[in-house]
Structures are given as structure tokens and as C-alpha cells.
Design a protein around this motif. Structure first.
Motif, PDB file in Angstrom:
ATOM      1  N   ASP A 282       0.811  -1.216   0.000  1.00 43.38           N
ATOM      2  CA  ASP A 282       0.000   0.000   0.000  1.00 43.38           C
ATOM      3  C   ASP A 282       0.842   1.262   0.000  1.00 43.38           C
ATOM      4  O   ASP A 282       0.314   2.361  -0.175  1.00 43.38           O
ATOM      5  CB  ASP A 282      -0.949   0.016   1.207  1.00 43.38           C
ATOM      6  CG  ASP A 282      -0.193  -0.060   2.529  1.00 43.38           C
ATOM      7  OD1 ASP A 282       0.963  -0.530   2.531  1.00 43.38           O
ATOM      8  OD2 ASP A 282      -0.757   0.339   3.557  1.00 43.38           O
ATOM      9  N   ARG A 283       2.145   1.128   0.208  1.00 45.49           N
ATOM     10  CA  ARG A 283       3.062   2.257   0.152  1.00 45.49           C
ATOM     11  C   ARG A 283       4.313   1.838  -0.615  1.00 45.49           C
ATOM     12  O   ARG A 283       4.693   0.672  -0.632  1.00 45.49           O
ATOM     13  CB  ARG A 283       3.465   2.734   1.558  1.00 45.49           C
ATOM     14  CG  ARG A 283       2.334   3.341   2.379  1.00 45.49           C
ATOM     15  CD  ARG A 283       2.891   3.860   3.696  1.00 45.49           C
ATOM     16  NE  ARG A 283       1.865   4.483   4.538  1.00 45.49           N
ATOM     17  CZ  ARG A 283       1.168   3.838   5.461  1.00 45.49           C
ATOM     18  NH1 ARG A 283       1.388   2.537   5.649  1.00 45.49           N
ATOM     19  NH2 ARG A 283       0.268   4.465   6.191  1.00 45.49           N
TER      20      ARG A 283
ATOM     21  N   THR B 195       0.472   2.036  -6.303  1.00 43.49           N
ATOM     22  CA  THR B 195       0.516   1.085  -5.203  1.00 43.49           C
ATOM     23  C   THR B 195      -0.699   0.163  -5.258  1.00 43.49           C
ATOM     24  O   THR B 195      -1.679   0.427  -5.956  1.00 43.49           O
ATOM     25  CB  THR B 195       0.546   1.823  -3.858  1.00 43.49           C
ATOM     26  OG1 THR B 195      -0.604   2.672  -3.761  1.00 43.49           O
ATOM     27  CG2 THR B 195       1.805   2.660  -3.728  1.00 43.49           C
ATOM     28  N   GLY B 196      -0.616  -0.919  -4.507  1.00 38.78           N
ATOM     29  CA  GLY B 196      -1.707  -1.881  -4.471  1.00 38.78           C
ATOM     30  C   GLY B 196      -1.885  -2.640  -5.767  1.00 38.78           C
ATOM     31  O   GLY B 196      -2.966  -3.144  -6.051  1.00 38.78           O
TER      32      GLY B 196
END
Length: 400
Positions: free
Chosen positions: A96-97, A132-133
């Protein structure tokens, strides 16, 4: 979702593309509703609702980016160099980052994340895009990857932790190091109030004497461990440089990190025989024995067995290579004898247009090596795409 499915691309990449189209003035949002209008191309032309079929070719052109795929330092280094060379670069990150082990593996006390954020802001200002993701191989298929991008740099790191299949390994309270460090870092990021695995009030034993073990040690101190013991099967190094590692080789000698200076016990030349537990199936101890190195083998020393109390055991014995299933398997890249992605003298894999840098190709190593590899791989990609390069190539794939 419908547009992404009809275009055959992932939703995260479509979102990034639409943001760019809006910024470039090619389309605009409709009353902030998420619908899009294409701006008139000719004077007097009316606005039309964004048509997937009509704009497919233009959108796919926009998405044809020369890019680096990264999880850690090597990918960031390659991405920045390729952006500076004039290529359009997109970094795809499963987490996520952005940052990989720089973000979630290395503790805050060892590397403050503001340093990472400062570099990422610099890269964004230079033009590198981050998504991201995005789990490549799931959210983006290999076929889409190869169709939409001119070059791919694999920099996914060495993520498979080495396990210890000793009797009692299935007891609760025994974890691979990254299972412990990642949520501890998420607490520092503000994602969690408390980590799901904590050393608070526990007797902690860390198996492995390297940098990852030291990271676990410092984290356990900060969580309020009752005691921390770090085990190493190798003998204690000499206080000064060994004759076996003369200058300019990396010296074999005893080192103490900042985490070790904070406390804890270090035991050398010991081997774990088994884990012992209580009636509830939780680890409570480790049976150890001293070992001696004989002809390249570690042999037990008779009469030295003992039990060490342990409520939390962290396995920090290194990493065995990158995740083979998923992306690497789908791409069809060859692996070397150690299970890392094989590459030639120009950082290229056996798959045309696919390169590899960092721990994914080198094996477990240090951040400085990953950065050097990423920069050198970027030069190889730039040369392949442009015919020549002015980017520096500090090392070769075989450098050690």
C-alpha cells in the motif's frame, strides 16, 4: 471498472492514466462524478461522453510507458535514473506504500521513513509515477505487461525467509523475522495501534546473527521485552581483521550495531536442537547445544546441551530468494542455481525486454548493492531503448 475491463488493463493503471489525461487537458471530469468528457479536437466540436471503443487506441498509446517494476531500493534507483534519461517510468508496487523493505522491513530507529519520503517526493517531481496496491500477475497480467511497456525491470527483492524445520517448529510464538518486523513498522506508520506479534514482557530468542536479527533485537527492546538473546551458529569473529580477509576484502571481525549496544545477549557457536512448549501449544523454550566447525560441518559438542527460556522466537536466518510463483513463473524467466532470476552481462533475463536488478537477481544483500545494481540496470535499459546511454553503470552483474 467497466472501462478497465473493456480496455483489458488494470484499474489502478487506468486511474493513473485518466489523471494524466485530465492534467494534459485531453479529457475532463463531468461534475466530479467520475464520468469523463473528451475535449473538442476542432473548433465548434461539441463535448462527447468518453467512449471506450473510440479512445482505446489513444489510451493504450498513453499507457505505453518505459518503466521499472520495483519493491525496494534497486527498483527506485533504476526508476529515478530512467526518468532522468527522459523515459516515462511507472513503478508498480504490491504493497500500500512505496518502498518495500526500506518501508516495512527496516525499523524506524535504523532508517527514518522521512528520508524515504523525501526521495519519493523528489522522484515524483522529476516525473516518475507510482502505482501502489498493484499485484503484477494478478491485477496486471503478464500479457498486458508485455504489450503495454517497452521494458520491464524486475526488482522484487529476495522475500522468501529461511525457515528452521526443527522439532516443535509448529508451536505458537515462532515466527519468521518479516512476520514480526512488518507489523511493527506499520505501528510506526500509524496503521496499527498495537502489533499482532509483540515482545512486551517476553523472553525473546532471535535465531540469526545478521542485520535482520539486529533489527528484531532493537524492535524487541522498544516493545519492552523481558530479555533478548541472539543466537548464531558461526563462531564469534575476532576483535580485529582476520588474516583470512586481508585488505581490500570485507574484513571478518566482531561488530556491534546500535541495537546490540542497547542490551541483550549474543551466543555464538550454538545450534537449535528443538523447541519446547506448554500444554497450550505455545513455545516456552529452546534446547541448544554448542557446535564446533570440523571440515566444513558443524558438529555437536558433547555435554553442552541446555534449555533457554523463550516465549517468542524470531527466525532471522536470511532469505532463500524471490517468490517464484506468480509473476516470475508467468513470465517464464530462468532461475540460477540458487533460485534467483538469471541474467546476462547486460542485466537482461532470457525473456526479451525483461531485466532484473537487486536481490531478485543477486540474492540477499545490502541496500548499497541494490542501489548500485538498479543504476547499472537502468543504463542497460536506456542503451537498449535508445541505442546508447550516458547513465553511469557503477557495477557489473557479477560484481561482489
Amino acid at each position: 471498472r467497466i472501462i478497465a475491463e473493456q480496455l483489458g488493463i488494470s484499474r489502478p493503471i487506468l486511474r493513473e492514466a485518466l489523471k494524466r489525461w485530465v492534467a494534459l487537458g485531453i479529457i475532463e471530469t463531468r461534475n466530479g462524478s467520475g464520468s469523463y468528457l473528451r475535449r473538442p479536437h476542432e473548433p465548434g466540436e461539441t463535448y462527447v461522453i468518453f467512449s471506450v471503443s473510440a479512445e482505446r487506441h489513444r489510451l493504450l498509446q498513453l499507457l505505453e510507458l518505459r518503466r521499472a517494476l520495483e519493491v525496494e531500493a534497486a527498483g527506485l534507483a533504476a526508476a529515478q535514473q530512467l526518468t532522468r534519461a527522459g523515459h516515462e517510468v511507472v513503478v508498480l508496487e504490491r504493497a500500500d506504500r512505496i518502498g518495500g523493505l526500506l518501508r516495512y522491513g527496516i525499523p524506524e530507529f535504523k532508517m527514518e521513513k522521512r528520508v524515504l519520503e523525501r526521495r519519493l517526493e523528489q522522484m515524483r517531481a522529476e516525473g516518475t509515477e507510482f502505482c501502489t496496491g498493484v499485484d503484477v500477475g494478478v491485477d496486471v497480467t503478464v500479457e498486458q505487461l508485455r504489450e503495454q511497456y517497452d521494458a520491464v525491470v524486475l526488482a522484487g527483492g529476495s522475500t522468501l525467509g529461511r525457515d528452521l524445520p526443527a522439532p516443535g517448529r509448529d508451536l505458537a510464538g515462532i515466527h519468521l523475522a518479516m512476520e514480526y518486523l512488518v507489523p511493527a513498522n506499520r505501528v510506526q506508520e500509524g496503521d496499527l495501534q498495537r502489533p499482532p506479534i509483540t515482545a512486551e514482557g517476553k523472553h525473546v530468542v532471535i535465531i540469526g546473527g545478521g542485520d535482520t536479527g539486529a533489527d528484531c533485537l532493537g524492535t524487541a527492546h522498544r516493545q519492552g521485552a523481558a530479555s533478548v538473546t541472539q543466537l548464531e551458529i558461526l563462531p564469534r569473529p575476532p576483535e580485529h581483521r582476520s588474516d583470512a580477509t586481508p585488505w581490500p576484502t570485507w574484513p571478518l571481525q566482531y561488530r556491534t550495531s546500535s541495537a546490540h549496544e542497547e542490551g541483550g545477549q549474543r551466543l555464538f557457536s550454538v545450534n537449535t536442537q528443538q523447541f519446547t512448549g506448554d500444554a497450550d501449544g505455545h513455545v516456552r523454550g529452546i534446547e541448544l547445544i554448542d557446535v564446533a566447525a570440523v571440515d566444513g560441518r558443524f558438529l555437536p559438542v558433547e555435554g553442552t546441551g541446555r534449555t533457554l527460556p523463550a516465549d517468542l522466537v524470531l527466525l532471522a536466518m536470511g532469505f532463500t530468494g524471490p517468490q517464484r510463483t506468480g509473476l516470475l513463473q508467468a513470465l517464464g524467466v530462468d532461475l540460477d542455481g540458487r533460485g534467483n532470476v538469471a541474467r546476462d552481462s547486460g542485466w537482461a533475463t532470457n525473456v526479451p525486454g525483461v531485466y532484473v536488478a537487486g536481490d531478485m537477481g543477486r540474492g540477499q544483500s545490502l541496500i548499497v548493492w541494490a542501489i548500485a545494481e538498479g543504476r547499472a540496470a537502468a543504463a542497460a535499459v536506456d542503451r537498449a531503448l535508445s541505442g546508447d546511454t550516458l547513465l553511469p553503470a557503477p557495477i557489473l552483474p557479477t560484481s561482489r
